[in-house]
Design a protein around this motif. Sequence first.
Motif, PDB file in Angstrom:
ATOM      1  N   ASN A 262       0.798  -1.229   0.000  1.00  0.00           N
ATOM      2  CA  ASN A 262       0.000   0.000   0.000  1.00  0.00           C
ATOM      3  C   ASN A 262       0.823   1.267   0.000  1.00  0.00           C
ATOM      4  OD1 ASN A 262      -2.497  -1.405   0.143  1.00  0.00           O
ATOM      5  ND2 ASN A 262      -2.055  -1.838   2.285  1.00  0.00           N
ATOM      6  N   SER A 263       2.106   1.164   0.359  1.00  0.00           N
ATOM      7  CA  SER A 263       2.907   2.386   0.355  1.00  0.00           C
ATOM      8  C   SER A 263       4.326   2.064  -0.076  1.00  0.00           C
ATOM      9  CB  SER A 263       2.894   3.057   1.730  1.00  0.00           C
ATOM     10  OG  SER A 263       3.816   2.440   2.586  1.00  0.00           O
TER      11      SER A 263
ATOM     12  N   SER B 238       7.087   3.413   0.988  1.00  0.00           N
ATOM     13  CA  SER B 238       8.039   3.302   2.105  1.00  0.00           C
ATOM     14  C   SER B 238       8.002   1.911   2.708  1.00  0.00           C
ATOM     15  CB  SER B 238       7.760   4.321   3.211  1.00  0.00           C
ATOM     16  OG  SER B 238       6.995   5.387   2.785  1.00  0.00           O
TER      17      SER B 238
ATOM     18  N   ARG C  72      16.702   8.861   3.772  1.00  0.00           N
ATOM     19  CA  ARG C  72      15.572   8.602   4.670  1.00  0.00           C
ATOM     20  C   ARG C  72      15.349   7.121   4.942  1.00  0.00           C
ATOM     21  NH1 ARG C  72      11.740  12.826   1.978  1.00  0.00           N
ATOM     22  NH2 ARG C  72      10.047  12.202   3.313  1.00  0.00           N
ATOM     23  N   CYS C  73      16.438   6.360   4.941  1.00  0.00           N
ATOM     24  CA  CYS C  73      16.361   4.955   5.344  1.00  0.00           C
ATOM     25  C   CYS C  73      17.782   4.542   5.720  1.00  0.00           C
ATOM     26  CB  CYS C  73      15.829   4.084   4.206  1.00  0.00           C
ATOM     27  SG  CYS C  73      16.832   4.128   2.719  1.00  0.00           S
ATOM     28  N   THR C  74      17.923   3.366   6.298  1.00  0.00           N
ATOM     29  CA  THR C  74      19.255   2.858   6.565  1.00  0.00           C
ATOM     30  C   THR C  74      19.888   2.503   5.211  1.00  0.00           C
ATOM     31  OG1 THR C  74      18.432   1.927   8.610  1.00  0.00           O
ATOM     32  CG2 THR C  74      20.528   1.080   7.824  1.00  0.00           C
TER      33      THR C  74
ATOM     34  N   VAL D 205       3.337  14.666  -0.664  1.00  0.00           N
ATOM     35  CA  VAL D 205       3.271  13.238  -1.011  1.00  0.00           C
ATOM     36  C   VAL D 205       1.883  12.690  -0.691  1.00  0.00           C
ATOM     37  CG1 VAL D 205       4.118  10.958  -0.387  1.00  0.00           C
ATOM     38  CG2 VAL D 205       5.732  12.818  -0.774  1.00  0.00           C
TER      39      VAL D 205
ATOM     40  N   ILE E 116       1.515  -0.317   9.748  1.00  0.00           N
ATOM     41  CA  ILE E 116       2.547  -0.235   8.707  1.00  0.00           C
ATOM     42  C   ILE E 116       1.956  -0.501   7.318  1.00  0.00           C
ATOM     43  CG2 ILE E 116       3.350  -2.648   8.741  1.00  0.00           C
ATOM     44  CD1 ILE E 116       6.232  -1.398   8.761  1.00  0.00           C
TER      45      ILE E 116
ATOM     46  N   PRO F  27      -1.779   3.038   3.650  1.00  0.00           N
ATOM     47  CA  PRO F  27      -1.228   3.881   2.578  1.00  0.00           C
ATOM     48  C   PRO F  27      -0.775   5.245   3.110  1.00  0.00           C
ATOM     49  CG  PRO F  27      -3.488   3.172   2.061  1.00  0.00           C
ATOM     50  CD  PRO F  27      -3.185   2.694   3.440  1.00  0.00           C
ATOM     51  N   SER F  28      -1.352   5.676   4.219  1.00  0.00           N
ATOM     52  CA  SER F  28      -1.004   6.993   4.761  1.00  0.00           C
ATOM     53  C   SER F  28       0.445   7.075   5.226  1.00  0.00           C
ATOM     54  CB  SER F  28      -1.910   7.334   5.939  1.00  0.00           C
ATOM     55  OG  SER F  28      -3.248   7.340   5.534  1.00  0.00           O
ATOM     56  N   ARG F  29       1.124   5.927   5.282  1.00  0.00           N
ATOM     57  CA  ARG F  29       2.490   5.947   5.767  1.00  0.00           C
ATOM     58  C   ARG F  29       3.388   6.849   4.917  1.00  0.00           C
ATOM     59  NH1 ARG F  29       7.357   1.863   6.140  1.00  0.00           N
ATOM     60  NH2 ARG F  29       8.703   3.578   6.741  1.00  0.00           N
ATOM     61  N   ASP F  30       3.190   6.854   3.613  1.00  0.00           N
ATOM     62  CA  ASP F  30       4.015   7.705   2.748  1.00  0.00           C
ATOM     63  C   ASP F  30       3.802   9.183   3.070  1.00  0.00           C
ATOM     64  OD1 ASP F  30       5.395   5.753   1.382  1.00  0.00           O
ATOM     65  OD2 ASP F  30       3.968   5.633  -0.265  1.00  0.00           O
ATOM     66  N   ILE F  31       2.580   9.532   3.422  1.00  0.00           N
ATOM     67  CA  ILE F  31       2.300  10.933   3.770  1.00  0.00           C
ATOM     68  C   ILE F  31       3.044  11.285   5.054  1.00  0.00           C
ATOM     69  CG2 ILE F  31       0.533  12.637   4.309  1.00  0.00           C
ATOM     70  CD1 ILE F  31      -1.479  11.025   2.828  1.00  0.00           C
TER      71      ILE F  31
ATOM     72  N   ASP G 162       5.686   9.862   6.323  1.00  0.00           N
ATOM     73  CA  ASP G 162       7.121   9.882   6.083  1.00  0.00           C
ATOM     74  C   ASP G 162       7.566  11.220   5.527  1.00  0.00           C
ATOM     75  OD1 ASP G 162       7.681   7.352   6.932  1.00  0.00           O
ATOM     76  OD2 ASP G 162       8.870   6.854   5.154  1.00  0.00           O
ATOM     77  N   SER G 163       6.726  11.778   4.649  1.00  0.00           N
ATOM     78  CA  SER G 163       7.125  13.025   4.003  1.00  0.00           C
ATOM     79  C   SER G 163       6.981  14.203   4.954  1.00  0.00           C
ATOM     80  CB  SER G 163       6.307  13.259   2.741  1.00  0.00           C
ATOM     81  OG  SER G 163       4.976  13.562   3.082  1.00  0.00           O
TER      82      SER G 163
ATOM     83  N   SER H 297       8.267  14.593   7.742  1.00  0.00           N
ATOM     84  CA  SER H 297       9.522  14.907   8.429  1.00  0.00           C
ATOM     85  C   SER H 297      10.345  15.913   7.638  1.00  0.00           C
ATOM     86  CB  SER H 297      10.322  13.622   8.653  1.00  0.00           C
ATOM     87  OG  SER H 297      10.595  13.034   7.406  1.00  0.00           O
ATOM     88  N   THR H 298      10.051  16.070   6.346  1.00  0.00           N
ATOM     89  CA  THR H 298      10.821  17.039   5.576  1.00  0.00           C
ATOM     90  C   THR H 298      10.148  18.405   5.549  1.00  0.00           C
ATOM     91  OG1 THR H 298       9.705  16.399   3.547  1.00  0.00           O
ATOM     92  CG2 THR H 298      11.795  15.308   4.024  1.00  0.00           C
TER      93      THR H 298
ATOM     94  N   ILE I 256      14.574   0.170   9.450  1.00  0.00           N
ATOM     95  CA  ILE I 256      14.083   1.540   9.521  1.00  0.00           C
ATOM     96  C   ILE I 256      15.230   2.408  10.032  1.00  0.00           C
ATOM     97  CG2 ILE I 256      12.379   3.053  10.594  1.00  0.00           C
ATOM     98  CD1 ILE I 256      10.616   1.182   9.387  1.00  0.00           C
ATOM     99  N   ALA I 257      15.371   3.562   9.433  1.00  0.00           N
ATOM    100  CA  ALA I 257      16.511   4.417   9.757  1.00  0.00           C
ATOM    101  C   ALA I 257      16.661   4.617  11.254  1.00  0.00           C
ATOM    102  CB  ALA I 257      16.330   5.754   9.074  1.00  0.00           C
TER     103      ALA I 257
END
Lengths: 361, 205
Positions: A44-45, A47, A76-78, A171, B69, B72-76, B78-79, B81-82, B107-108
């Motif tokens: 779904n995403s 990331s 933005r990742c390891t 995004v 996790i 789909p909102s995860r990409d939003i 993530d962004s 943070s910028t 994950i970072a």
Amino acid sequence: MITPEQTNLTLGFIPLTDSAPLIVAKNMGFFEQWGLDVKLQKQNSWSTLRDKLHAGLLDAAQMLAPMPLASSLGLRCTPTKVITPLVLSLNGNAITLSEKLHQEVLKDNGLSEVTLPLAAYLLQQVISVRKQQKRPKLKFGTVFPYSCHYYQLKDWLASANITELDVEIMVVPPVNMVGFLESGEIDGCCVGGPWNAKAVRAGIGLTALTSFDIWQDSPEKVLGLLDSWQKKNPNTVLALSAALKQACNWLETIPNRFEAARLLSAEQYLDASTDVIAPSLIGSCLTHVNLPPRAIPSYNQFSKANNGSINVPEYIRGEWLLSQMEKAGQLSGVEVPNDLVKNVFRPDIYQQMRLHLEDIS
Amino acid sequence: MRHNVLTNDKQVGTPLLRILLIDDDQQRADSITSVLNNSRYKVIHLASPDMALLKQVDDIKPDIIVIDIESPSRDILDSLSTISHYNPKPVVMFSAQEDTNTINQSIASGVSAYVVGDLEPERVKPILDAAVARFREYQKIKTELSDTKQQLASRNTIDQAKRLLMKKKKLSEDEAFKAMRKTAMDTGQKLDDVAKTLISLLDNF
């Protein structure tokens, strides 16, 4: 014939029209033919797809062309070494404006209808009218920071000297794009199929231009996998690439493209009607409910473009993508190793795979 | 849009920590909410995909975001943070399906995200407590690090200005330092700023 080290694979994909090669390879028996038992896992995403690939929960995945570079650089990742032995598709994206923005473009420029592909300078007037009226800036949605969608949108806007100071870019996952356009949360977007056609069919938007109108024949999706996994399973990677290359070749003819649209429409894949999947696959760009479609023969390209095979992950393509990342300011303060592209883009694996493919044909 | 605010209104005193919970599973969301109801948390639940996510983050200003996790909102998120005007906030991601230990490693590090297994109601509170604590600790270290860097940088500037003064004005080290300190006090500037001005002036001669 190749003997794959690992035969059971899980591949990740995002439900988009250009995930066709994976779905065709699965349904036309190409994976099987190369001794692979492949499970396709819908994601779904972007990331989460990336994190699962890094963690080894996915063996390989359909990725946005800049993603393997971004992973290797640790943006933005390891930092994780991801390689690509195969380009899966060219083009495929489009910029769609909400119906409200479409009307603003007409009104503020004193036009009765737009000419397509739409020139970005027509937005200048909208931007300045909004500024005068102290209304919010135009907002555009794009699917991921490290995506051609983002760079294409920026390039189109830049052709009229419009920058991120004049408009906001955020995004939005593809699956939410049409909803965001409808609710007014965004005024326009750059996204892949079937989402542009979906917005047009629903009367929500105007597809102003396709990515082919901005960049001709740029890599869009690639097969991504871990460098370490390839080292452990070199034959599996060859078999996987061969099966996908066969699927790309199969997608060359229009009759097959329509069959692919039917496969893709299934619930476990795109879960959408062929009404919105087929057009781009057969070279038609839906534009608006009241306007005729545009003929864009290269809207989705999976194997041959004008200049031969598109599937080779050539260094020059990698360098070019890297330059787009640089241009977007994504590499400032990032140390880019000289051999980055050579380590990520792997035409050597592709060439090896070609030999095996020739053996069977 | 499903949007439930459930809080324990009886609890006064310490401000409640606002949690934005992004989860499709209404049942799970309800049970998590009821467990947290008697604690220092206030849960705002959004089912995803939700159109108003960014607006919600803006309006609610959550102290912590908890997200599936698979959303789909995860990409939003993530962004976010910028985007500078969004203050960093801890994000707890959970996964009902995957081996979370492996994902966590990928994950970072340093990103304010922690992946945990399925959010079982009895485990959720200690997980959130730990995430908030870790996040605060991380922010503190980050601030300290940037303070230290700043201090080092200004010490270098002051040293450089002092050496320039000694060389060009033939002063002793002590005299040079005192001259700078006097200028700073007379003009109400920071010693660091006086040093910067001096360097730009003296370097041109």
